[in-house]
Design an enzyme around this catalytic site. Structure first.
Site, PDB file in Angstrom:
ATOM      1  N   LYS A   9       4.006   5.394   0.245  1.00 58.23           N
ATOM      2  CA  LYS A   9       4.772   5.837  -0.917  1.00 58.23           C
ATOM      3  C   LYS A   9       6.258   5.623  -0.716  1.00 58.23           C
ATOM      4  CE  LYS A   9       5.324   7.763  -4.886  1.00 58.23           C
ATOM      5  NZ  LYS A   9       5.053   6.824  -5.993  1.00 58.23           N
ATOM      6  N   ARG A  21       2.439   9.410   2.456  1.00 58.81           N
ATOM      7  CA  ARG A  21       3.472   8.772   3.276  1.00 58.81           C
ATOM      8  C   ARG A  21       2.885   7.861   4.350  1.00 58.81           C
ATOM      9  NH1 ARG A  21       8.301  11.307   2.759  1.00 58.81           N
ATOM     10  NH2 ARG A  21       9.004  10.397   4.714  1.00 58.81           N
ATOM     11  N   ASN A  59       8.851  10.087  12.799  1.00 55.09           N
ATOM     12  CA  ASN A  59       8.825   9.159  11.676  1.00 55.09           C
ATOM     13  C   ASN A  59      10.055   8.277  11.821  1.00 55.09           C
ATOM     14  OD1 ASN A  59       8.698   7.845   9.211  1.00 55.09           O
ATOM     15  ND2 ASN A  59       9.515   9.585   8.049  1.00 55.09           N
ATOM     16  N   GLY A  60       9.866   6.967  11.809  1.00 54.64           N
ATOM     17  CA  GLY A  60      11.010   6.061  11.947  1.00 54.64           C
ATOM     18  C   GLY A  60      10.713   5.009  13.004  1.00 54.64           C
ATOM     19  N   TRP A  83       1.824   5.981   9.449  1.00 58.74           N
ATOM     20  CA  TRP A  83       1.819   4.634   8.877  1.00 58.74           C
ATOM     21  C   TRP A  83       2.336   3.746   9.999  1.00 58.74           C
ATOM     22  CZ3 TRP A  83       5.408   0.764   7.589  1.00 58.74           C
ATOM     23  CH2 TRP A  83       4.965  -0.186   6.670  1.00 58.74           C
ATOM     24  N   GLU A  88       5.691  -5.920 -13.405  1.00 59.02           N
ATOM     25  CA  GLU A  88       5.215  -4.589 -13.009  1.00 59.02           C
ATOM     26  C   GLU A  88       3.708  -4.456 -13.241  1.00 59.02           C
ATOM     27  OE1 GLU A  88       6.202  -2.222 -11.299  1.00 59.02           O
ATOM     28  OE2 GLU A  88       5.112  -0.443 -11.962  1.00 59.02           O
ATOM     29  N   HIS A 101       5.851 -24.442 -16.273  1.00 60.36           N
ATOM     30  CA  HIS A 101       6.441 -25.079 -15.097  1.00 60.36           C
ATOM     31  C   HIS A 101       5.644 -24.797 -13.823  1.00 60.36           C
ATOM     32  CE1 HIS A 101       9.793 -26.316 -17.509  1.00 60.36           C
ATOM     33  NE2 HIS A 101       9.941 -25.064 -17.933  1.00 60.36           N
ATOM     34  N   GLU A 104      -1.521  -3.945  -6.272  1.00 58.98           N
ATOM     35  CA  GLU A 104      -1.371  -2.806  -5.354  1.00 58.98           C
ATOM     36  C   GLU A 104      -2.664  -2.007  -5.211  1.00 58.98           C
ATOM     37  OE1 GLU A 104       3.014  -0.760  -5.418  1.00 58.98           O
ATOM     38  OE2 GLU A 104       1.917  -0.666  -7.292  1.00 58.98           O
ATOM     39  N   CYS A 149       5.999   8.015   7.934  1.00 61.05           N
ATOM     40  CA  CYS A 149       4.933   8.916   8.333  1.00 61.05           C
ATOM     41  C   CYS A 149       5.235  10.290   7.745  1.00 61.05           C
ATOM     42  CB  CYS A 149       4.896   9.018   9.849  1.00 61.05           C
ATOM     43  SG  CYS A 149       4.810   7.405  10.631  1.00 61.05           S
ATOM     44  N   LYS A 176       1.126  -3.555 -10.305  1.00 61.64           N
ATOM     45  CA  LYS A 176       0.193  -2.419 -10.356  1.00 61.64           C
ATOM     46  C   LYS A 176      -1.216  -2.881 -10.014  1.00 61.64           C
ATOM     47  CE  LYS A 176       2.120   0.397 -10.198  1.00 61.64           C
ATOM     48  NZ  LYS A 176       3.523   0.396 -10.121  1.00 61.64           N
TER      49      LYS A 176
END
Ligand code: G6P
Length: 614
Positions: free
Chosen positions: A609, A27, A101-102, A75, A487, A510, A494, A2, A491
């Protein structure tokens, strides 16, 4: 993950807090809230589920005034995103206000104990417990003042936290503590701030103190007082951060992500500057605190990271094994310590993290420290936990990265890894001088090549238009470019919410080959390296099953033009450095597809983030 801001000073706190939260929205952004206290000690709180803009609407409809206060962007971990669960939270008397936050791991236990004492809770959060614990301490704590009561509550909490609190009974006082998630104290002219991250306060001051774990700060109009867990005053000197507030703004681009994609030439250049001597080929990584003796003595490297940083780690494996001829393992940070890894003084563990505060990566670092005397961080944020706990750091100089989908931090990490591989190769005598020089020259040329490529993205925009409606994508690459396929797929998923998978091209037969039909675009990374012919064969296999091929290469080739539906050409560099350039079209493709699909590019749903919970 957060975002936290607290302010005490002459400005309108609501404005300062909301502006600070805006810069911290990366965040967490599922709800937000502010609390301010006026001269009479009356507390006013506004909260709203959704984005910060929703909170701003609430504030416009019901304005609030005060002298100082705190704000939070959330968050969700405990309790769904709702107004009720949005921070700030209050105690039973409504006089103590807390943001957090946590995660408080023992909150249920604490909640039950408090309930027995008559406390009633209105939210599903773990944070509300903290407000009630402070209330309890103030009631029964033999006359403790508010900062003391706050300090005495902390040992009861199991878990991690950055906490900021205020009390209506302690005028013009903010208290804050950290254990895990970051907190930075800003020292302005007659005004003081506490925040999760520097961009929240950069518009007001560049003088900051990064709080240590188990440290507490009391902010009052006459300045901050830092203390340890026992309440002993600790002297902390502020440091000046070099970041410019403008750097953290969008700079004319529609999104931070697009701006950050275009900043890559600068970011890579800054990561190289001062680290390489073009004359002597010497690599200077002073903050890494690595001696040549140690680099010679180590027998293995393991690179540990999460998300995009993990993809950088995979590229790093190729670079280190090639240039320094040392075996390299790559681990997801969330897996590392649970697999009982072999750690000893012959291992060099390297931790890659843009933010330097990813909980899994930090936990892995702490685990590695139990057996390895030397640990290395590759990190973008000065003063972050990772940089303070590892014995050395290679800073990436990407500047603040705000878009949740990492771009410039990634290519800067690749640059840092190339430097590390060169340094190790030189120290271990595995890298002939001519090869060293060639690599360094090529590395130096990368920023200009990036600029050249980024100059015109119309081709990618057109490709995005044609392919935006598909629901699945496959990305293929080989060797050092296989992590770039991963990656590229990350991207796309996301930010556009399209299902995408990355695969080493040779593995396609395979399994993923079963997916191929005329509805599956396949992005094939095919620079003219030693596996080019093999990639051509894979492209044939896709075409034979009516798949759509977007090939990315580094030179015109008739073979490719004939076979692929579209060919994107990036500048040519050494094989080992191709990932730095191949990443760019994939970032742009994801960006433009997400844009066309109307997605929130900078703040994709469910992501954050920096992920400060395990
Ligand atoms: C989150 C972000 C990713 C990032 C990952 C690791 O999941 O959304 O973009 O790659 O965390 O973050 P770090 O700061 O450790 O590189």
């Amino acid at each position: 993950m957060c975002g936290i801001v607290g302010y005490i000073g002459p400005k309108d706190p609501v404005e300062v807090l909301v502006e600070g939260l805006r810069r911290l929205e990366y965040r967490g952004y599922d709800s937000a809230g502010v609390a301010v206290v006026d001269d009479e000690g009356a507390i006013a709180i506004r909260r709203a589920p959704g984005k910060l803009a929703d909170l701003e609407k609430v504030i416009r409809a019901q304005p609030l005034e005060g002298r100082y206060g705190l704000g939070h962007t959330r968050w969700a971990t405990h309790g769904r995103p709702s107004e009720e669960n949005a921070h700030p939270h209050v105690d039973g008397s409504g006089r103590v206000v807390v943001i957090h936050n946590g995660i408080i791991e023992n909150y249920l236990e604490l909640k039950r104990a408090l309930e027995k004492k008559g406390h009633r809770f209105v939210t599903q959060t773990d944070t509300e417990i903290v407000a009630h614990l402070i209330e309890e301490q103030l009631k029964n704590g033999s006359g403790d003042d508010f900062p003391t009561a706050f300090r005495k509550v902390l040992p009861q909490l199991r878990g991690i936290y950055a906490l900021v609190a205020l009390s209506a009974d302690a005028p013009e006082t903010l208290v804050a503590a950290r254990l895990g998630p970051p907190l930075v104290v800003g020292i302005g002219e007659d005004e003081y701030f506490v925040a999760s991250d520097i961009p929240a306060i950069l518009n007001h001051t560049k003088d900051v103190v990064f709080m240590e774990d188990n440290e507490i700060v009391v902010l009052r109009p006459d300045g901050p007082t830092f203390m340890d867990a026992d309440g002993n005053v600790v002297v902390r000197e502020p440091q000046r951060v070099p970041w410019d507030p403008i750097t953290a703004e969008k700079g004319g681009y529609k999104h931070f992500m697009l701006k950050e994609i275009h900043e890559q030439p600068r970011a890579v250049r800054d990561t190289l500057i001062g680290r390489v001597s073009l004359e002597s080929s010497e690599i200077l990584l002073d903050e890494a605190n690595l001696t040549d003796e140690h680099l010679k003595a180590v027998e293995r490297v393991c690179i540990v990271a999460c998300g995009t940083s993990w993809h950088a780690a995979l590229v790093g494996k190729f670079m280190l094994e090639r240039l320094a001829r040392i075996p390299v393992e790559v681990d997801y940070a969330s897996e590392f310590r649970y697999r009982d890894p072999l750690i000893d003084e012959k291992l060099l563990p390297v931790f890659i993290s843009q933010s330097g505060e990813t909980a899994d990566t930090l936990a892995a670092l702490r685990y590695a420290k139990t057996g390895c005397p030397v640990t290395l961080g590759i990190c973008n944020v000065q003063g972050s936990m990772l940089t303070r706990e590892a014995t050395g750091t290679i800073y990436t100089h990407a500047g603040p990265e705000i878009g949740v989908a990492s771009t410039k931090a990634f290519t800067s990490q690749l640059t840092a890894l190339a430097l590390l591989a060169l340094k190790m190769g030189q120290a271990r005598g595995t890298l002939p001088e001519e090869e060293s020089r060639e690599m360094i020259r090529a590395l130096y040329h990368i920023p200009a090549q990036m600029e050249q490529y980024l100059d015109d993205d119309s081709e990618i925009q057109a490709l995005a238009k044609v392919h935006q409606q598909y629901t699945d994508f496959l990305y293929l690459g080989r060797g050092v470019n296989y992590p770039i396929a991963l990656e590229g797929a990350l991207k796309l998923k996301e930010i556009s919410y399209i299902h995408a998978e990355g695969y080493p091209a040779g593995e396609m037969k395979h399994g993923p080959i079963a997916l191929i039909d005329e509805e599956l675009p396949v992005v094939a990374l095919a620079p003219r390296d030693r596996v080019f012919e093999k990639m051509l064969a894979n492209i044939e296999e896709v075409k034979a099953r009516s798949g759509i091929v977007i090939a990315v290469t580094d030179a015109e080739s008739e073979d490719l033009t004939e076979k692929a539906d579209a060919v994107v050409i990036i500048p040519r560099t050494l094989d080992l450095l191709a990932p730095l350039l191949l990443a760019l079209p994939l970032q742009l493709l994801a960006y433009y597809i997400a844009l066309l699909r109307g997605c929130d590019v900078d703040q994709p749903r469910n992501l954050a983030k920096s992920v400060t919970v395990e």
